[in-house]
Scaffold this motif. Structure first.
Motif, PDB file in Angstrom:
ATOM      1  N   LYS A 172     -24.163  -7.192 -52.029  1.00 14.66           N
ATOM      2  CA  LYS A 172     -23.908  -5.535 -52.493  1.00 14.66           C
ATOM      3  C   LYS A 172     -23.360  -5.728 -53.951  1.00 14.66           C
ATOM      4  O   LYS A 172     -22.727  -6.560 -54.341  1.00 14.66           O
ATOM      5  N   GLN A 173     -23.375  -4.496 -54.589  1.00 13.78           N
ATOM      6  CA  GLN A 173     -23.024  -4.360 -55.846  1.00 13.78           C
ATOM      7  C   GLN A 173     -21.346  -4.361 -55.789  1.00 13.78           C
ATOM      8  O   GLN A 173     -20.846  -4.031 -54.726  1.00 13.78           O
ATOM      9  N   SER A 174     -21.038  -5.056 -56.703  1.00 16.70           N
ATOM     10  CA  SER A 174     -19.476  -5.048 -56.898  1.00 16.70           C
ATOM     11  C   SER A 174     -18.734  -4.850 -58.092  1.00 16.70           C
ATOM     12  O   SER A 174     -19.419  -5.154 -59.111  1.00 16.70           O
ATOM     13  N   GLY A 175     -17.502  -4.097 -58.211  1.00 14.62           N
ATOM     14  CA  GLY A 175     -16.994  -3.844 -59.505  1.00 14.62           C
ATOM     15  C   GLY A 175     -16.221  -5.165 -59.935  1.00 14.62           C
ATOM     16  O   GLY A 175     -16.066  -5.155 -61.100  1.00 14.62           O
ATOM     17  N   MET A 176     -16.322  -6.287 -59.279  1.00  8.79           N
ATOM     18  CA  MET A 176     -15.800  -7.593 -59.532  1.00  8.79           C
ATOM     19  C   MET A 176     -16.901  -8.074 -60.779  1.00  8.79           C
ATOM     20  O   MET A 176     -16.158  -8.604 -61.460  1.00  8.79           O
ATOM     21  N   VAL A 177     -17.875  -7.837 -60.655  1.00  6.46           N
ATOM     22  CA  VAL A 177     -18.748  -8.204 -61.735  1.00  6.46           C
ATOM     23  C   VAL A 177     -19.297  -6.964 -62.617  1.00  6.46           C
ATOM     24  O   VAL A 177     -20.487  -7.176 -63.250  1.00  6.46           O
TER      25      VAL A 177
ATOM     26  N   ASN B 267     -23.771   0.891 -44.427  1.00 12.02           N
ATOM     27  CA  ASN B 267     -22.714   0.370 -45.352  1.00 12.02           C
ATOM     28  C   ASN B 267     -22.297   1.516 -46.326  1.00 12.02           C
ATOM     29  O   ASN B 267     -23.283   2.194 -46.980  1.00 12.02           O
ATOM     30  N   SER B 268     -21.067   1.453 -46.752  1.00 10.21           N
ATOM     31  CA  SER B 268     -20.665   2.240 -47.879  1.00 10.21           C
ATOM     32  C   SER B 268     -19.547   1.377 -48.508  1.00 10.21           C
ATOM     33  O   SER B 268     -18.621   0.658 -47.951  1.00 10.21           O
ATOM     34  N   LYS B 269     -19.149   1.814 -49.830  1.00 13.67           N
ATOM     35  CA  LYS B 269     -18.086   1.118 -50.777  1.00 13.67           C
ATOM     36  C   LYS B 269     -17.921   2.135 -51.746  1.00 13.67           C
ATOM     37  O   LYS B 269     -18.770   2.651 -52.257  1.00 13.67           O
ATOM     38  N   TYR B 270     -16.663   2.063 -52.138  1.00  7.33           N
ATOM     39  CA  TYR B 270     -15.955   2.785 -53.002  1.00  7.33           C
ATOM     40  C   TYR B 270     -15.344   1.936 -54.114  1.00  7.33           C
ATOM     41  O   TYR B 270     -14.501   1.152 -53.647  1.00  7.33           O
ATOM     42  N   ILE B 271     -15.519   1.929 -55.349  1.00 12.85           N
ATOM     43  CA  ILE B 271     -15.022   1.079 -56.234  1.00 12.85           C
ATOM     44  C   ILE B 271     -14.083   1.901 -57.453  1.00 12.85           C
ATOM     45  O   ILE B 271     -14.805   2.828 -57.982  1.00 12.85           O
ATOM     46  N   ILE B 272     -12.948   1.494 -57.787  1.00 15.11           N
ATOM     47  CA  ILE B 272     -12.324   1.933 -58.982  1.00 15.11           C
ATOM     48  C   ILE B 272     -12.033   0.616 -59.820  1.00 15.11           C
ATOM     49  O   ILE B 272     -11.301  -0.360 -59.227  1.00 15.11           O
ATOM     50  N   SER B 273     -12.177   0.842 -61.112  1.00 15.92           N
ATOM     51  CA  SER B 273     -11.943  -0.479 -62.029  1.00 15.92           C
ATOM     52  C   SER B 273     -11.405   0.220 -63.278  1.00 15.92           C
ATOM     53  O   SER B 273     -12.110   1.140 -63.614  1.00 15.92           O
TER      54      SER B 273
ATOM     55  N   LYS C 192     -15.901   4.153 -61.820  1.00 17.09           N
ATOM     56  CA  LYS C 192     -15.801   4.688 -60.604  1.00 17.09           C
ATOM     57  C   LYS C 192     -17.178   4.437 -59.931  1.00 17.09           C
ATOM     58  O   LYS C 192     -17.973   4.910 -60.648  1.00 17.09           O
ATOM     59  N   THR C 193     -17.486   4.018 -58.732  1.00 15.23           N
ATOM     60  CA  THR C 193     -18.651   3.812 -58.155  1.00 15.23           C
ATOM     61  C   THR C 193     -18.711   3.993 -56.626  1.00 15.23           C
ATOM     62  O   THR C 193     -17.600   3.649 -55.949  1.00 15.23           O
ATOM     63  N   PHE C 194     -19.598   4.584 -56.229  1.00 18.83           N
ATOM     64  CA  PHE C 194     -19.784   5.160 -54.748  1.00 18.83           C
ATOM     65  C   PHE C 194     -21.141   4.473 -54.446  1.00 18.83           C
ATOM     66  O   PHE C 194     -22.150   4.816 -54.916  1.00 18.83           O
ATOM     67  N   LEU C 195     -21.171   3.951 -53.158  1.00 22.38           N
ATOM     68  CA  LEU C 195     -22.505   3.408 -52.583  1.00 22.38           C
ATOM     69  C   LEU C 195     -22.663   3.637 -51.130  1.00 22.38           C
ATOM     70  O   LEU C 195     -21.595   3.457 -50.433  1.00 22.38           O
ATOM     71  N   ALA C 196     -23.764   3.989 -50.831  1.00 24.50           N
ATOM     72  CA  ALA C 196     -24.032   4.342 -49.364  1.00 24.50           C
ATOM     73  C   ALA C 196     -25.421   3.985 -49.095  1.00 24.50           C
ATOM     74  O   ALA C 196     -26.424   4.060 -49.769  1.00 24.50           O
ATOM     75  N   GLN C 197     -25.552   3.021 -47.999  1.00 27.41           N
ATOM     76  CA  GLN C 197     -26.862   2.455 -47.475  1.00 27.41           C
ATOM     77  C   GLN C 197     -26.965   2.621 -46.256  1.00 27.41           C
ATOM     78  O   GLN C 197     -26.152   2.189 -45.351  1.00 27.41           O
ATOM     79  N   LEU C 198     -28.469   2.703 -45.726  1.00 28.69           N
ATOM     80  CA  LEU C 198     -28.525   2.862 -44.306  1.00 28.69           C
ATOM     81  C   LEU C 198     -29.817   1.973 -44.043  1.00 28.69           C
ATOM     82  O   LEU C 198     -31.041   2.242 -44.743  1.00 28.69           O
ATOM     83  N   ASP C 199     -29.921   0.988 -43.028  1.00 30.35           N
ATOM     84  CA  ASP C 199     -30.973   0.185 -42.965  1.00 30.35           C
ATOM     85  C   ASP C 199     -31.297   0.238 -41.403  1.00 30.35           C
ATOM     86  O   ASP C 199     -30.398  -0.057 -40.495  1.00 30.35           O
TER      87      ASP C 199
END
Length: 801
Positions: free
Chosen positions: A183-188, A391-397, A427-434
């Motif tokens: 998944k996309q990550s704020g770490m990179v 899957n969902s993810k919220y990123i603050i950097s 700020k990033t928000f991701l939502a994914q359905l598979d």
């Protein structure tokens, strides 16, 4: 009537007998605890109860996560048989159940040395695993990776290169997508080069190289995807590992990775602390000749990048039942970099006479914070292979670069004072359905939806002191850049097997809505476009030991944040690297054919590939009459790349493992810039060869050689790079711990050397980002010896079931 009475009587007799059997017989419990030779509990061993009279099986159970077993038994004489994969079978005779419960106390099991010997060879996870659309490299087997960081590990992957500034390239292209756990990550996110140096390698499980991704993956990444898989396991009980590292130049760190599984709950936690210093040196020569002016200057550079990073993650898997699992994780990273640089410029006239010496010193602090929260849900169905995941993810950097500069010369000792501030917030928000639906025996249909919203804000300014010691803003380096990205995608994919042929085809649609804005100058640019991205994969099993693969995908590479940012690092007052807010995405047609040959003592994976690129982004260097150099990216050209790649593993003996990989390619780029044709046609290659020898069953020695051949660019050429790594490891504490010593870049030769030639301009440069590194690492495994780890790698999924 008589004929009726006999069946009726028999029916009554059978009913009475069945009723009598249903009467509960009096039972008592048989219990005990299992331990191995090191007094550790033996988890999930098979405990079976047999009748002493006729050896019939009457009951049994598996020991729990503390090694304890207990089950009911009717009165009688029995014996126990206890079996476990890596321990000798144990028979406990004379188990008599009379009128009370039976407590057998602690039962000790002995190690099965014969089984362990086999596990050391057969149970060890392969360093490379080939799947339909990716190659998986288990990085823990490479001694040169131990105690390193994510950037170092990627630099040791086949066909992957990391330059001295930390930029990652796959098959010669930097347009590669980097994911964390798929998944996309704020770490990179904002600054991948720096972020990868802050991720401890001890927390990484494997690297997945996906050169032709299927439609289930994002279309981003011209040459493919690099997926960094972090360590996580769901073994029962408490287990984990601890690692400590020390090195020179200063490289100190520690990490732990813990897991606790009990019934429906699995808890995970890992933490990594790292401090490192990276001294680097370089030099360059710039020459400019035109009808109006000529100049020559040489530059010497000394830099030290140092910093501390903390990486912490906690997570919870909750197994609602056999079909539903909820996973929640929170990760936090805090880092502080302190960088120093010292640049000396020597100016010469056209007679090569030194006219002045200029010195520029920089002190920079760079704190960064990243917080990510993820919530995932997985549902499995009665039908094998059918699943639904969300899957969902919220990123603050946020990151703030604060620099101070002092530039002076022998002609002006006082010089000038400058400072620069660069604040980046994300700020990033991701939502994914598979969803996966099996079809027939071997087929399945996959479909999914994904949305991502990414908002970045960058505030940049440069100040300079005037004669009154007041700070004055330099207007040309003062602005605020906003980047809003919304990407919505959907895909459908089908696959099936027809005898020896496996086919997979998919189509992905992505709508990109991207807006960039320079707020202080009111420059706004909006781009909205929809694209379809097909993918096709086929594999054919020629024989049991041979497989052929063919694949095609259509992909794009959107300009990243740094490429669009119209201002950048101000460390070098004579070379300015700036982004281009008007960049367009690149599009790529990618074709690949591969052949896998499994041999008794190894395997050979070979592949050929071709990529056709449109709107290729390249960095263009141009110089004005004062000697000020600007480097900026533009959509320059079209490009074609042809390549041949192979990965070889060969074991001449059980104690000797050889690996080799090489990527040989031709790259052709051609375009126009300022009414000039810029073209390059180059042949080049990258390669890595390593040898790993095991001595006395617990000592490993590894050596590896890396080489990157020279290559032409549209404005010059990059020269060759080569380096050698060595590693040594020894198992101690009965296999529960390992000590590793290694040296990276033994000959201190990993330097970037390049030449640029363009219309009377000549530049030669050499730079080494990090000097030779010595490392010593201690790793301790809690409740899991090295042999047990290898067994888990081979059959751990059975334990989970």
């Amino acid at each position: 009537m008589k004929n009726f009475r006999l069946p009726f009587f028999l029916l009554l007799l059978i009913t009475f007998r069945a009723y009598a059997q249903e009467e509960p017989a009096e039972t008592f419990s048989v219990k005990g605890k299992l331990e191995d030779g090191d007094k550790n509990p033996v988890l999930f061993a098979n405990v079976a109860l047999y009748s002493a009279k006729d050896s019939t099986l009457t009951g049994g159970i598996a020991s729990d996560d503390k090694g304890v077993f207990e089950f009911p038994a009717a009165p009688g004489n029995y014996f126990l048989k206890i079996t476990y994969l890596t321990l000798d079978e144990k028979i406990v005779p004379n188990v008599t159940v009379a009128a009370q419960n039976v407590d057998l106390g602690t039962i000790s099991l002995k190690s099965n040395a014969k089984v362990l010997e086999e596990l050391l060879v057969r149970g060890e996870k392969s360093q490379m695993e080939l799947q339909l659309d990716k190659r998986v490299f288990n990085v823990g087997k490479d001694l040169s990776n131990i105690g390193s960081n994510a950037s170092d590990i990627l630099n040791n992957m086949p066909s992957v290169t990391v330059d001295v500034e930390g930029n990652v390239a796959l098959r010669g292209s930097q347009n590669v997508r980097i994911l964390i756990d798929g998944k996309q990550s704020g770490m990179v996110g904002l600054n991948p080069a720096e972020a990868l140096r802050q991720i401890p390698g001890d927390l990484i499980e494997s690297i997945e190289i996906i050169t032709n991704p299927s439609s289930r993956y994002d279309a981003e990444g011209e040459v493919g995807i690099l997926n960094i898989v972090m360590k996580k396991n769901i073994r029962y009980g408490l287990n984990g590992s601890f690692t400590a590292t020390g090195g020179y130049p200063a490289n100190f760190g520690g990490s732990f990775n813990l897991n606790y599984r009990r019934k429906k709950v699995n808890l995970i936690a890992n933490y990594g602390l790292m401090y490192r210093e990276g001294p680097g040196r370089g030099n360059s020569r710039q020459e400019y000749n035109s009808a109006d002016t000529s100049f020559v200057y040489e530059q010497k550079t000394a830099r030290t990048r140092s910093g501390t990073s903390n990486n912490f993650m906690v997570g919870l898997d909750y197994f609602l039942n056999n079909f539903n699992t909820v996973t929640a994780t929170v990760s936090y990273r805090k880092s502080m970099n302190k960088n120093k640089s010292h640049l000396d410029y020597m100016d010469y006239d056209f007679n090569n006479v030194l006219t002045q010496t200029v010195t520029r010193a920089e002190r920079e602090t760079e704190p960064r914070t990243n917080i990510e929260a993820a919530l995932n849900y997985e549902k499995k169905f009665d039908k094998k292979g059918q699943s639904l995941t969300f899957n969902s993810k919220y990123i603050i950097s946020d990151e703030t670069e604060s620099s101070r500069y002092h530039e002076f010369s022998n002609l002006d000792p006082a010089g000038i004072m400058q400072r620069a501030f660069n604040t980046e917030d994300e700020k990033t928000f991701l939502a994914q359905l598979d969803y996966i639906q099996p079809v027939g025996k071997d087929g399945k249909i996959e479909a999914g939806l994904k949305s991502s919203i990414r908002l970045l804000d960058n505030d940049f300014s440069v100040h300079q002191q005037d004669e009154q010691m007041d700070w004055i803003i330099l207007e040309q380096y003062d602005n605020r850049f906003a980047y809003d990205e919304k990407i919505h995608a959907g895909y459908v994919m089908a696959s099936n097997q027809f005898g020896k042929v496996f086919l997979q085809a998919g189509l992905r649609g992505e709508y990109s809505d991207i807006t960039t804005e320079l707020k202080k100058t009111n420059e706004r640019n909006h781009r909205g476009y929809f694209n379809l991205f097909p993918s096709v994969h086929m594999s054919y099993k020629v024989k049991d030991a041979q497989t052929v693969q063919l694949s095609y995908s259509y992909r794009l590479s959107r300009p990243n944040f740094r490429d669009l940012l119209p201002f950048s690092n101000f460390s070098d007052s004579r070379v300015f690297r700036a982004g281009n807010p008007l960049l367009n995405p690149e599009f790529t047609h990618s074709f690949e054919a591969g052949h896998l040959l499994n041999m008794p003592k190894g395997s050979l994976l070979s592949s050929i590939y071709y990529r056709h690129r449109l709107g290729v982004v390249e960095n263009i260097t141009f110089v004005d009459s004062t000697g000020f150099t600007t480097v900026t990216p533009v959509n320059l050209s079209t490009g074609d790349s042809y390549g041949f790649e192979f990965n070889l593993t060969y074991d001449p003996a059980p104690w000797w493992k050889l690996t080799g990989n090489a990527n040989i390619f031709r790259a052709i780029n051609e375009g126009f810039y300022n009414d000039k044709v810029l073209k390059s046609d180059t042949y080049s290659w990258t390669s890595r060869f390593s040898s790993r020898v095991t001595l006395f069953k617990s000592v490993d020695f590894q050596s590896s050689f890396n080489y990157r051949a020279p290559r032409k660019t549209t404005q010059g050429r990059d020269l060759a790079i080569y380096f050698i790594d060595l590693g040594f490891s020894k198992d101690i504490l009965k296999g529960k711990a390992t000590v590793t010593a290694s040296v990276r870049d033994l000959l201190n030769s990993q330097k970037r050397r390049s030449i640029v030639e363009n219309s009377g301009y000549y530049s030669r440069s050499e730079f080494q980002w990090r000097a030779r590194q010595f490392l010593v690492t201690f790793a301790y495994r809690l409740n899991r010896s090295k042999e047990k780890e290898r067994m888990d790698n081979k059959g751990g999924e059975n334990e989970e079931d």
